[in-house]
Design a protein around this motif. Structure first.
Motif, PDB file in Angstrom:
ATOM      1  N   ASP A  55     -19.247  -4.808   3.476  1.00 36.21           N
ATOM      2  CA  ASP A  55     -18.098  -5.716   3.617  1.00 36.21           C
ATOM      3  C   ASP A  55     -17.221  -5.690   2.350  1.00 36.21           C
ATOM      4  N   HIS A  56     -17.852  -5.758   1.178  1.00 40.27           N
ATOM      5  CA  HIS A  56     -17.079  -5.718  -0.079  1.00 40.27           C
ATOM      6  C   HIS A  56     -16.312  -4.395  -0.199  1.00 40.27           C
ATOM      7  N   PHE A  57     -17.001  -3.303   0.142  1.00 43.57           N
ATOM      8  CA  PHE A  57     -16.396  -1.972   0.020  1.00 43.57           C
ATOM      9  C   PHE A  57     -15.163  -1.857   0.928  1.00 43.57           C
ATOM     10  N   LEU A  58     -15.325  -2.281   2.192  1.00 38.93           N
ATOM     11  CA  LEU A  58     -14.213  -2.129   3.146  1.00 38.93           C
ATOM     12  C   LEU A  58     -13.036  -3.024   2.776  1.00 38.93           C
ATOM     13  N   LYS A  59     -13.334  -4.235   2.273  1.00 38.35           N
ATOM     14  CA  LYS A  59     -12.236  -5.113   1.853  1.00 38.35           C
ATOM     15  C   LYS A  59     -11.476  -4.481   0.682  1.00 38.35           C
ATOM     16  N   SER A  60     -12.201  -3.891  -0.265  1.00 43.11           N
ATOM     17  CA  SER A  60     -11.521  -3.235  -1.385  1.00 43.11           C
ATOM     18  C   SER A  60     -10.671  -2.048  -0.900  1.00 43.11           C
ATOM     19  N   CYS A  61     -11.185  -1.307   0.102  1.00 40.99           N
ATOM     20  CA  CYS A  61     -10.378  -0.196   0.657  1.00 40.99           C
ATOM     21  C   CYS A  61      -9.086  -0.743   1.271  1.00 40.99           C
ATOM     22  N   GLN A  62      -9.219  -1.818   2.040  1.00 42.14           N
ATOM     23  CA  GLN A  62      -8.012  -2.431   2.651  1.00 42.14           C
ATOM     24  C   GLN A  62      -7.032  -2.865   1.562  1.00 42.14           C
ATOM     25  N   LEU A  63      -7.592  -3.426   0.485  1.00 42.51           N
ATOM     26  CA  LEU A  63      -6.712  -3.931  -0.580  1.00 42.51           C
ATOM     27  C   LEU A  63      -6.108  -2.788  -1.398  1.00 42.51           C
ATOM     28  N   GLU A  64      -6.766  -1.630  -1.408  1.00 40.49           N
ATOM     29  CA  GLU A  64      -6.126  -0.446  -2.018  1.00 40.49           C
ATOM     30  C   GLU A  64      -4.855  -0.093  -1.233  1.00 40.49           C
ATOM     31  N   TYR A  65      -4.984  -0.111   0.106  1.00 41.10           N
ATOM     32  CA  TYR A  65      -3.793   0.152   0.935  1.00 41.10           C
ATOM     33  C   TYR A  65      -2.710  -0.883   0.621  1.00 41.10           C
ATOM     34  N   SER A  66      -3.114  -2.157   0.585  1.00 38.23           N
ATOM     35  CA  SER A  66      -2.141  -3.234   0.350  1.00 38.23           C
ATOM     36  C   SER A  66      -1.484  -3.112  -1.024  1.00 38.23           C
ATOM     37  N   PHE A  67      -2.224  -2.596  -2.008  1.00 34.55           N
ATOM     38  CA  PHE A  67      -1.669  -2.446  -3.361  1.00 34.55           C
ATOM     39  C   PHE A  67      -0.500  -1.448  -3.350  1.00 34.55           C
ATOM     40  N   TRP A  68      -0.660  -0.351  -2.600  1.00 37.13           N
ATOM     41  CA  TRP A  68       0.461   0.617  -2.492  1.00 37.13           C
ATOM     42  C   TRP A  68       1.666  -0.038  -1.825  1.00 37.13           C
ATOM     43  N   GLU A  69       1.381  -0.820  -0.776  1.00 37.84           N
ATOM     44  CA  GLU A  69       2.466  -1.502  -0.067  1.00 37.84           C
ATOM     45  C   GLU A  69       3.163  -2.507  -1.000  1.00 37.84           C
ATOM     46  N   MET A  70       2.346  -3.262  -1.745  1.00 41.39           N
ATOM     47  CA  MET A  70       2.887  -4.238  -2.704  1.00 41.39           C
ATOM     48  C   MET A  70       3.868  -3.565  -3.664  1.00 41.39           C
ATOM     49  N   ALA A  71       3.474  -2.387  -4.185  1.00 42.52           N
ATOM     50  CA  ALA A  71       4.341  -1.690  -5.141  1.00 42.52           C
ATOM     51  C   ALA A  71       5.596  -1.170  -4.448  1.00 42.52           C
ATOM     52  N   TYR A  72       5.403  -0.637  -3.235  1.00 40.99           N
ATOM     53  CA  TYR A  72       6.542  -0.011  -2.535  1.00 40.99           C
ATOM     54  C   TYR A  72       7.628  -1.034  -2.214  1.00 40.99           C
ATOM     55  N   VAL A  73       7.197  -2.216  -1.736  1.00 38.37           N
ATOM     56  CA  VAL A  73       8.184  -3.238  -1.335  1.00 38.37           C
ATOM     57  C   VAL A  73       8.512  -4.195  -2.492  1.00 38.37           C
ATOM     58  N   LYS A  74       7.892  -3.980  -3.642  1.00 35.70           N
ATOM     59  CA  LYS A  74       8.087  -4.832  -4.835  1.00 35.70           C
ATOM     60  C   LYS A  74       7.779  -6.295  -4.492  1.00 35.70           C
ATOM     61  N   GLU A  75       6.590  -6.477  -3.952  1.00 32.79           N
ATOM     62  CA  GLU A  75       6.166  -7.795  -3.458  1.00 32.79           C
ATOM     63  C   GLU A  75       6.240  -8.868  -4.552  1.00 32.79           C
ATOM     64  N   LYS A  76       6.743 -10.032  -4.147  1.00 30.86           N
ATOM     65  CA  LYS A  76       6.811 -11.185  -5.060  1.00 30.86           C
ATOM     66  C   LYS A  76       6.199 -12.397  -4.370  1.00 30.86           C
ATOM     67  N   TRP A  77       5.964 -13.468  -5.120  1.00 31.28           N
ATOM     68  CA  TRP A  77       5.534 -14.733  -4.505  1.00 31.28           C
ATOM     69  C   TRP A  77       6.689 -15.277  -3.663  1.00 31.28           C
ATOM     70  N   PRO A  78       6.392 -16.040  -2.580  1.00 33.28           N
ATOM     71  CA  PRO A  78       7.448 -16.376  -1.610  1.00 33.28           C
ATOM     72  C   PRO A  78       8.590 -17.225  -2.156  1.00 33.28           C
ATOM     73  N   VAL A  79       8.318 -18.081  -3.145  1.00 33.01           N
ATOM     74  CA  VAL A  79       9.368 -19.001  -3.596  1.00 33.01           C
ATOM     75  C   VAL A  79       9.652 -18.785  -5.092  1.00 33.01           C
ATOM     76  N   ALA A  80      10.911 -18.531  -5.427  1.00 31.52           N
ATOM     77  CA  ALA A  80      11.271 -18.351  -6.845  1.00 31.52           C
ATOM     78  C   ALA A  80      11.445 -19.723  -7.500  1.00 31.52           C
ATOM     79  N   TYR A  81      11.096 -19.849  -8.794  1.00 31.42           N
ATOM     80  CA  TYR A  81      11.299 -21.127  -9.492  1.00 31.42           C
ATOM     81  C   TYR A  81      11.647 -20.861 -10.931  1.00 31.42           C
TER      82      TYR A  81
END
Ligand SMILES: Cc1ncc(CN)c(N)n1
Length: 224
Positions: free
Chosen positions: A198-224
């Protein structure tokens, strides 16, 4: 089939999705927007800082010097070698590495680092290895995939990045981690092995999400 070979087989759809991700494809094609490269380096600098802290926690759980040495060596590797691929991205983006350090974590980097920290604080040494393994393993797989698919030459903008991560590049830790994890899995209960998977697969999923985060320049939803 070894425990880690089973993990790799189960995670195959996630590996394939990572190879097809536009950021990873962009590395292969030698073309990525500067702001995505910058976002990646900012977040990865922080991610790797947490990774070193987790190696420190892992060392505190080791019962022999071989394991301690394995993790200690990897801290040195992050500090002194894994800066090279970051420098490659900075050079292509036309920015100074020193200007991209100590940024707040974006949501996905926060999620991924907290996932690893949670396992580090609550899990066994085998569980810690399982949660950390997708970091070197997916990057080595990406390096090999990009090298074979795009056959980059020395003048390719990301030649250094691809050469660094591919199997006979600088990062040789995957084999070491797999061997040790297989040894530990041989003495683990079924419940512990389920948690490791379970830990391994979650980390694999989050590796995918990390690339997506960088590509879309992900930010927190509300600026302050
Ligand atoms: C998010 C992430 N995952 C893996 C690696 C390769 N050590 C990295 N630098 N960053």
């Amino acid at each position: 089939m070894s425990f880690t070979a089973e993990l790799r087989k189960t995670a195959d759809p996630i590996y394939k999705a990572i190879f097809s991700h536009p950021f990873v494809q962009g590395i292969g094609k030698g073309s990525l927007p500067a702001d995505s490269l910058i976002h990646y380096v900012k977040q990865d600098f922080e991610y790797l800082n947490t990774f070193m802290q987790i190696y420190g926690i892992a060392i505190s759980r080791c019962e022999n010097r071989e394991d301690m040495a394995m993790f200690a060596e990897q801290i040195g590797f992050i500090l002194h070698s894994e800066t090279h691929p970051h420098h490659n991205f900075c050079k292509v983006a036309g920015v100074r590495y020193e200007d991209l350090q100590y940024e707040p974590l974006a949501p996905t980097a926060h999620h991924y680092t907290r996932h690893m920290l949670d396992v580090a604080h609550r899990g066994s040494l085998a569980e810690i290895l399982a949660v950390l393994l997708p970091c070197p393993w997916t990057y080595q797989a990406i390096g090999d995939y990009l090298y074979e698919t795009f056959q980059p030459k020395a003048n390719h903008p990301f030649f250094d990045w691809i050469s660094f991560y591919r199997s006979n590049g600088e990062m040789g830790v995957t084999k070491q981690f797999c061997k040790r994890l297989d040894e530990l899995a041989a003495h683990a209960t079924e419940q512990e092995k389920e948690r490791m998977q379970d830990h391994f697969l979650k980390s694999c999923q989050l590796e995918y999400s990390f690339w997506e985060m960088a590509y879309v320049k992900e930010k927190w939803p509300v600026a302050y």
